[in-house]
Design a protein around this motif. Structure first.
Motif, PDB file in Angstrom:
ATOM      1  N   GLU A  81      48.700  69.573  15.411  1.00 23.51           N
ATOM      2  CA  GLU A  81      49.784  69.478  16.390  1.00 23.51           C
ATOM      3  C   GLU A  81      49.562  68.328  17.345  1.00 23.51           C
ATOM      4  O   GLU A  81      48.440  67.852  17.505  1.00 23.51           O
ATOM      5  CB  GLU A  81      49.813  70.764  17.227  1.00 23.51           C
ATOM      6  CG  GLU A  81      50.458  71.935  16.532  1.00 23.51           C
ATOM      7  CD  GLU A  81      50.701  73.074  17.501  1.00 23.51           C
ATOM      8  OE1 GLU A  81      50.799  72.815  18.721  1.00 23.51           O
ATOM      9  OE2 GLU A  81      50.781  74.216  17.037  1.00 23.51           O
ATOM     10  N   CYS A  82      50.648  67.926  18.032  1.00 25.15           N
ATOM     11  CA  CYS A  82      50.528  66.918  19.070  1.00 25.15           C
ATOM     12  C   CYS A  82      49.817  67.554  20.264  1.00 25.15           C
ATOM     13  O   CYS A  82      50.152  68.673  20.658  1.00 25.15           O
ATOM     14  CB  CYS A  82      51.902  66.423  19.499  1.00 25.15           C
ATOM     15  SG  CYS A  82      51.822  65.282  20.898  1.00 25.15           S
ATOM     16  N   PRO A  83      48.834  66.850  20.855  1.00 20.22           N
ATOM     17  CA  PRO A  83      48.139  67.441  22.004  1.00 20.22           C
ATOM     18  C   PRO A  83      49.023  67.556  23.244  1.00 20.22           C
ATOM     19  O   PRO A  83      48.709  68.294  24.156  1.00 20.22           O
ATOM     20  CB  PRO A  83      46.980  66.473  22.252  1.00 20.22           C
ATOM     21  CG  PRO A  83      47.367  65.202  21.581  1.00 20.22           C
ATOM     22  CD  PRO A  83      48.275  65.566  20.451  1.00 20.22           C
ATOM     23  N   GLN A  84      50.152  66.823  23.300  1.00 14.92           N
ATOM     24  CA  GLN A  84      50.986  66.875  24.504  1.00 14.92           C
ATOM     25  C   GLN A  84      52.373  67.457  24.296  1.00 14.92           C
ATOM     26  O   GLN A  84      53.161  67.517  25.224  1.00 14.92           O
ATOM     27  CB  GLN A  84      51.119  65.496  25.163  1.00 14.92           C
ATOM     28  CG  GLN A  84      50.609  64.334  24.337  1.00 14.92           C
ATOM     29  CD  GLN A  84      50.626  63.047  25.098  1.00 14.92           C
ATOM     30  OE1 GLN A  84      50.422  63.043  26.303  1.00 14.92           O
ATOM     31  NE2 GLN A  84      50.891  61.947  24.420  1.00 14.92           N
ATOM     32  N   CYS A  85      52.705  67.852  23.061  1.00 16.38           N
ATOM     33  CA  CYS A  85      54.041  68.391  22.793  1.00 16.38           C
ATOM     34  C   CYS A  85      53.926  69.630  21.909  1.00 16.38           C
ATOM     35  O   CYS A  85      52.937  69.805  21.206  1.00 16.38           O
ATOM     36  CB  CYS A  85      54.909  67.374  22.056  1.00 16.38           C
ATOM     37  SG  CYS A  85      55.096  65.807  22.912  1.00 16.38           S
ATOM     38  N   THR A  86      54.983  70.452  21.937  1.00 18.08           N
ATOM     39  CA  THR A  86      55.038  71.560  20.999  1.00 18.08           C
ATOM     40  C   THR A  86      55.613  71.022  19.707  1.00 18.08           C
ATOM     41  O   THR A  86      56.793  71.194  19.408  1.00 18.08           O
ATOM     42  CB  THR A  86      55.985  72.660  21.513  1.00 18.08           C
ATOM     43  OG1 THR A  86      55.786  72.793  22.904  1.00 18.08           O
ATOM     44  CG2 THR A  86      55.753  73.966  20.815  1.00 18.08           C
ATOM     45  N   HIS A 121      51.995  60.819  13.503  1.00 17.17           N
ATOM     46  CA  HIS A 121      52.780  60.467  14.698  1.00 17.17           C
ATOM     47  C   HIS A 121      53.473  61.687  15.273  1.00 17.17           C
ATOM     48  O   HIS A 121      53.925  62.548  14.528  1.00 17.17           O
ATOM     49  CB  HIS A 121      53.889  59.477  14.317  1.00 17.17           C
ATOM     50  CG  HIS A 121      53.415  58.083  14.137  1.00 17.17           C
ATOM     51  ND1 HIS A 121      53.349  57.187  15.156  1.00 17.17           N
ATOM     52  CD2 HIS A 121      52.986  57.431  13.024  1.00 17.17           C
ATOM     53  CE1 HIS A 121      52.902  56.033  14.694  1.00 17.17           C
ATOM     54  NE2 HIS A 121      52.670  56.147  13.397  1.00 17.17           N
ATOM     55  N   CYS A 122      53.616  61.686  16.585  1.00 13.09           N
ATOM     56  CA  CYS A 122      54.480  62.682  17.218  1.00 13.09           C
ATOM     57  C   CYS A 122      55.846  62.040  17.417  1.00 13.09           C
ATOM     58  O   CYS A 122      55.944  60.961  17.999  1.00 13.09           O
ATOM     59  CB  CYS A 122      53.923  63.120  18.565  1.00 13.09           C
ATOM     60  SG  CYS A 122      55.079  64.165  19.475  1.00 13.09           S
ATOM     61  N   HIS A 123      56.909  62.688  16.941  1.00 18.78           N
ATOM     62  CA  HIS A 123      58.248  62.110  17.054  1.00 18.78           C
ATOM     63  C   HIS A 123      58.869  62.343  18.434  1.00 18.78           C
ATOM     64  O   HIS A 123      59.986  61.933  18.680  1.00 18.78           O
ATOM     65  CB  HIS A 123      59.152  62.652  15.950  1.00 18.78           C
ATOM     66  CG  HIS A 123      58.859  62.029  14.609  1.00 18.78           C
ATOM     67  ND1 HIS A 123      59.571  62.317  13.480  1.00 18.78           N
ATOM     68  CD2 HIS A 123      57.933  61.116  14.239  1.00 18.78           C
ATOM     69  CE1 HIS A 123      59.085  61.622  12.464  1.00 18.78           C
ATOM     70  NE2 HIS A 123      58.089  60.892  12.893  1.00 18.78           N
ATOM     71  N   HIS A 124      58.141  63.017  19.302  1.00 15.59           N
ATOM     72  CA  HIS A 124      58.703  63.283  20.632  1.00 15.59           C
ATOM     73  C   HIS A 124      58.107  62.414  21.726  1.00 15.59           C
ATOM     74  O   HIS A 124      58.780  62.074  22.673  1.00 15.59           O
ATOM     75  CB  HIS A 124      58.561  64.760  20.978  1.00 15.59           C
ATOM     76  CG  HIS A 124      59.265  65.632  20.002  1.00 15.59           C
ATOM     77  ND1 HIS A 124      60.645  65.752  20.007  1.00 15.59           N
ATOM     78  CD2 HIS A 124      58.828  66.351  18.957  1.00 15.59           C
ATOM     79  CE1 HIS A 124      60.990  66.539  19.009  1.00 15.59           C
ATOM     80  NE2 HIS A 124      59.916  66.914  18.354  1.00 15.59           N
ATOM     81  N   CYS A 125      56.817  62.090  21.596  1.00 13.61           N
ATOM     82  CA  CYS A 125      56.200  61.335  22.686  1.00 13.61           C
ATOM     83  C   CYS A 125      55.563  60.036  22.210  1.00 13.61           C
ATOM     84  O   CYS A 125      55.103  59.248  23.012  1.00 13.61           O
ATOM     85  CB  CYS A 125      55.154  62.192  23.385  1.00 13.61           C
ATOM     86  SG  CYS A 125      53.683  62.443  22.378  1.00 13.61           S
ATOM     87  N   GLY A 126      55.520  59.813  20.903  1.00 10.16           N
ATOM     88  CA  GLY A 126      54.941  58.568  20.413  1.00 10.16           C
ATOM     89  C   GLY A 126      53.432  58.625  20.204  1.00 10.16           C
ATOM     90  O   GLY A 126      52.829  57.667  19.749  1.00 10.16           O
ATOM     91  N   PHE A 127      52.794  59.779  20.511  1.00  7.38           N
ATOM     92  CA  PHE A 127      51.358  59.915  20.282  1.00  7.38           C
ATOM     93  C   PHE A 127      51.048  59.669  18.811  1.00  7.38           C
ATOM     94  O   PHE A 127      51.813  60.058  17.939  1.00  7.38           O
ATOM     95  CB  PHE A 127      50.915  61.334  20.678  1.00  7.38           C
ATOM     96  CG  PHE A 127      49.476  61.639  20.357  1.00  7.38           C
ATOM     97  CD1 PHE A 127      48.476  61.320  21.253  1.00  7.38           C
ATOM     98  CD2 PHE A 127      49.140  62.237  19.148  1.00  7.38           C
ATOM     99  CE1 PHE A 127      47.143  61.601  20.946  1.00  7.38           C
ATOM    100  CE2 PHE A 127      47.817  62.520  18.840  1.00  7.38           C
ATOM    101  CZ  PHE A 127      46.813  62.196  19.742  1.00  7.38           C
ATOM    102  N   SER A 128      49.935  59.009  18.535  1.00  5.99           N
ATOM    103  CA  SER A 128      49.587  58.807  17.132  1.00  5.99           C
ATOM    104  C   SER A 128      48.084  58.662  16.942  1.00  5.99           C
ATOM    105  O   SER A 128      47.372  58.177  17.825  1.00  5.99           O
ATOM    106  CB  SER A 128      50.389  57.608  16.596  1.00  5.99           C
ATOM    107  OG  SER A 128      49.560  56.556  16.230  1.00  5.99           O
TER     108      SER A 128
END
Ligand code: ADP
Ligand code: ZN
Length: 745
Positions: free
Chosen positions: A460-465, A478-485
């Motif tokens: 999972e993304c560490p900053q988003c659900t 990649h996280c499609h909500h915050c850009g984390f990768s």
């Protein structure tokens, strides 16, 4: 603030003691009121003028308003008022733009300053126009003392007397810019300002379209609306390929003939050069374009040319609505159902609806065009609020494609694959016939979920659900909500087991992999916003597809809009059920219908045997049945009935309040407190607070409230009274108001 603007502030203050006028100014910050400033002697600034004013320790751009707005508090003593530092050299916002800004601010509950800021989205329009310099030949100058072959070539190119940028001349003469500088020093070339290119004037009579009788009737209806010279809304409702564009071009032509400007709004990704070429074929020159890919200086030029009236037709994405039109006389909203017209950032507005407002304020017609109009527009057409113009048949005479459901329960794909044998056979047949196939999946990347086979951990993304999506071409998650990768890990981040991570589910990259395996010979194009770097590259790919240089196109919703692919015979929807899963979203059914209809409608536009295939686990779902039978009326009847009985838009009004904070408890407590403070009201329902489906984004916990009211209730007035009585939000708590929400995540 640029140094040019700052230098304005360094000028000595205007003569103290002279009689000075007091003017209200809207600052382009998140404030919902005007502030009074003194206008220095010798400076005129009518309402709409851009001025530079001191605000706290800084200087800011403001707009002189046509009257006070908001509650400026107790009147400031005239001797305490600050003085406007200077007026910017930009055309003022027209009076209607001021009215429009106030309207949007009131409707969306956004600070007026933020709406005005959207109207200035071209920084360079507010800076002095810097002339560009080029070089030209000095005639009759004696030949330079030292003549090299490079100098000779440069002088030969320059002999035509044109003005060229140094780099352009160097390029043409295949020499360095040093050679050009040498010729300037020698007095054979001289530096001169390059004159600004004026926007070309579209000619309404450049090329007359020959219409079918049905098209002619539709065009006549739109032209009459323009001739009436007052506000009206027409829904131009025509199947894909029926000639809606050609038809609304007639209304544009008539508007030009009446010396008014016209605006054509398209979803951003439909701004293809196919569209620009068609415009050029009809009007003899390209339209003025407005979209996110314009450079800073281009934005400034367009902004100014719209304000001066030099730009006659603008084709643009939703933000084009906020350009300072001098004499706007028509707005076309093409693909009006597209949810890309809703902005969900800062000022939450629906550009299609605001276009209607703008038409009303400016007393001119608005045309909403679509092959799958929104339920809102259908209802407005049925009740007579909008005129309804229908184009029932394709111009080419081709029938709409036949659509077949592929029941994935009965003919599932092979294990680890995503295309059913039925679809694979259809692709093979299409390839054999030398025609094109489009495979559609609205999911970027390779796989939406990465799972550990050993411990069951999901990454999972560490900053988003949200799960991290694998992008295999880049080798990253990649996280499609915050850009984390992060790079794709080699072992499970939880249990450390090496080689145990598996990709679950398909994204477009994975479908492309399967297609390459099955059809190694086929020429493939993969269209996904993360793989196509920009609008220019996208336009190139679309051109290649149009020209038939591609056998199989695989794409996300980038391919679903507005394109006309003449070689396309077969369309396959890889996951027809994808959009229906969004439980809380009242538009989930509508959007799925529109998307599936639009995508399958790309097939066979130029010839007879187009075919669409929808892979689904629920062929008996009413939305699926309507798509397969091509029965739009059945879909509409059912959908409208659901909306009416549930008091959903357009029969009721919705507004979402989203509270977010770093800590979950804080967000929840504040959300509860907000609900407790809601003024009592008979017919207004408040749902929630509930944790948002996307509970955490960028580390912020989110709680949602939904306000629901019958259509005739002024929800904004209710919200305003409610929010005004609330204590100010403390710390990192944020409250977002989204009137007419389109996202329920
Ligand atoms: P829509 O916008 O309804 O999908 P278009 O306006 O894109 O339809 O028309 C589909 C195709 O048919 C386009 O290639 C267009 O140039 C062509 N076309 C439509 N009407 C005419 C006409 N009256 N004369 C020539 N070509 C037409
Ligand atoms: Zn994230």
């Amino acid at each position: 603030m640029t140094s040019q603007l700052d230098s304005l502030l360094d000028k000595p203050a205007a003569d103290e003691g002279a009689a000075r006028r007091r003017v209200p100014v809207v600052l382009t910050v998140a404030l919902d009121q005007t502030y009074d400033y003194l206008l220095p002697e010798g400076i005129e600034a009518e309402p709409g003028s851009f001025v530079l004013v001191p605000f706290g320790p800084q200087s800011r751009i403001g707009v002189v308003w046509d009257g006070p707005v908001g509650e400026p508090g107790k009147a400031i003593e005239p001797n305490k008022l600050k003085t406007i530092a200077g007026r910017l050299d930009a055309p003022p916002l027209p009076p209607l733009s001021l009215k429009f800004a106030e309207w949007i601010a009131r409707y969306t509950l956004s600070p007026l300053g933020m709406v005005v800021r959207m109207m200035m989205s071209a920084r360079t329009a507010f800076e002095p126009v810097k002339p560009r310099f080029g070089v030209t030949l000095v005639e009759d100058a004696p030949s330079p003392a030292r003549m090299t072959p490079a100098r000779k070539r440069a002088l030969e190119v320059a002999a035509d007397g044109a003005i060229r940028a140094k780099s352009a001349l160097a390029g043409e003469a295949q020499c360095s810019t040093g050679v050009i500088d040498g010729l300037v020093a020698a007095g054979n070339l001289v530096e001169v300002a390059i004159p600004e290119k004026r926007a070309a004037l579209p000619d309404p009579k450049h090329h007359a379209t020959e219409f079918t009788p049905e098209q002619a009737r539709a065009a006549h209806a739109l032209v009459s609306a323009v001739d009436a010279g007052n506000f009206s809304v027409t829904l131009l409702d025509g199947v894909t390929g029926s000639g809606k564009t050609e038809v609304y071009f007639e209304a544009v032509a008539r508007t030009l003939g009446r010396d008014k400007q016209a605006l054509i709004m398209l979803p951003e990704i439909a701004l293809t050069d196919q569209f620009m070429r068609r415009f050029e074929a009809r009007f003899g020159c390209a339209p003025v374009e407005w979209h996110s890919a314009l450079s800073g200086p281009e934005r400034g030029r367009v902004w100014r040319s719209v304000a001066t009236g030099e730009a006659r037709v603008v084709v643009g994405a939703r933000s084009a609505l906020f350009l300072p039109f001098k004499e706007l006389g028509l707005i076309i909203v093409d693909e009006e159902h597209d949810s890309g017209f809703k902005q969900d950032d800062r000022v939450h507005y629906q550009a299609r609806d605001m276009a209607v407002v703008r038409g009303n304020l400016g007393a001119f017609p608005v045309v909403l065009a679509s092959a799958t109009p929104s339920i809102e527009s259908h209802v407005n057409a049925r009740t007579g609020r909008y005129r309804h113009v229908v184009l029932p048949a394709r111009y080419s005479g081709a029938a709409l494609p036949e659509v077949t459901a592929i029941d994935l329960r009965k003919s599932p794909p092979d294990k680890g694959k995503w295309l059913s044998p039925v679809l694979v056979a259809a692709i093979a047949e299409t390839l054999a016939a030398g025609q094109q196939t489009l495979l559609f999946l609205n999911r970027r990347g390779y796989a939406p979920l990465t799972l550990c086979r050993s411990c069951g951990h999901r990454i999972e993304c560490p900053q988003c659900t949200a799960w991290l999506v694998e992008h295999r071409f880049r080798g990253r998650l990649h996280c499609h909500h915050c850009g984390f990768s992060i790079p794709l890990p080699e072992k499970c981040p939880k249990c450390g087991e090496p080689g145990a991570l598996v990709a679950c589910g398909p994204g477009v990259e994975r479908v492309a992999e399967e297609v390459t395996e099955r059809f190694p010979e086929a020429r493939l194009a993969l269209l996904s916003s993360d793989l196509v770097p920009g609008i220019t590259e996208m336009r190139e790919m679309i051109r290649e597809i149009e020209a038939g240089g591609i056998d199989i196109v695989i794409g996300t919703q980038m391919v679903a809009k507005g394109h006309h692919f003449p070689h396309l015979a077969t369309v396959g929807i890889v996951d027809g059920d994808l959009g229906l899963a969004q439980g809380a979203d009242p538009r989930a059914g509508e959007r799925t219908f529109q998307l599936l209809h639009q995508v399958t409608g790309r097939a066979g536009r130029a010839f007879a045997e187009g075919h669409g295939y929808v892979q689904t686990h629920m062929p008996e779902h009413p939305v699926m049945e309507a798509i397969i039978r091509g029965d739009r009326e059945a879909f509409l009847e059912r959908e409208i009935a659901i909306r009416r009985s549930g008091l959903l838009p357009p029969f009721g009004r919705l507004a979402a309040l989203i509270v977010s904070a770093r800590h979950k408890e804080t967000a929840q407590l504040v959300a509860r407190d907000i609900v407790r403070r809601a003024p009592p009201a008979d017919r207004i329902e408040i749902l929630g607070p509930a944790e948002a489906p996307l509970a955490v984004i960028r580390g912020r916990h989110r709680w949602r409230l939904l306000v629901k009211a019958p259509r005739e209730i002024d929800v904004q007035a209710y919200l305003r009274a409610w929010l005004a009585a609330m204590p100010p939000l403390k710390g990192d708590i944020r409250l977002t108001v989204d009137v007419d929400p389109y996202s329920f995540l």
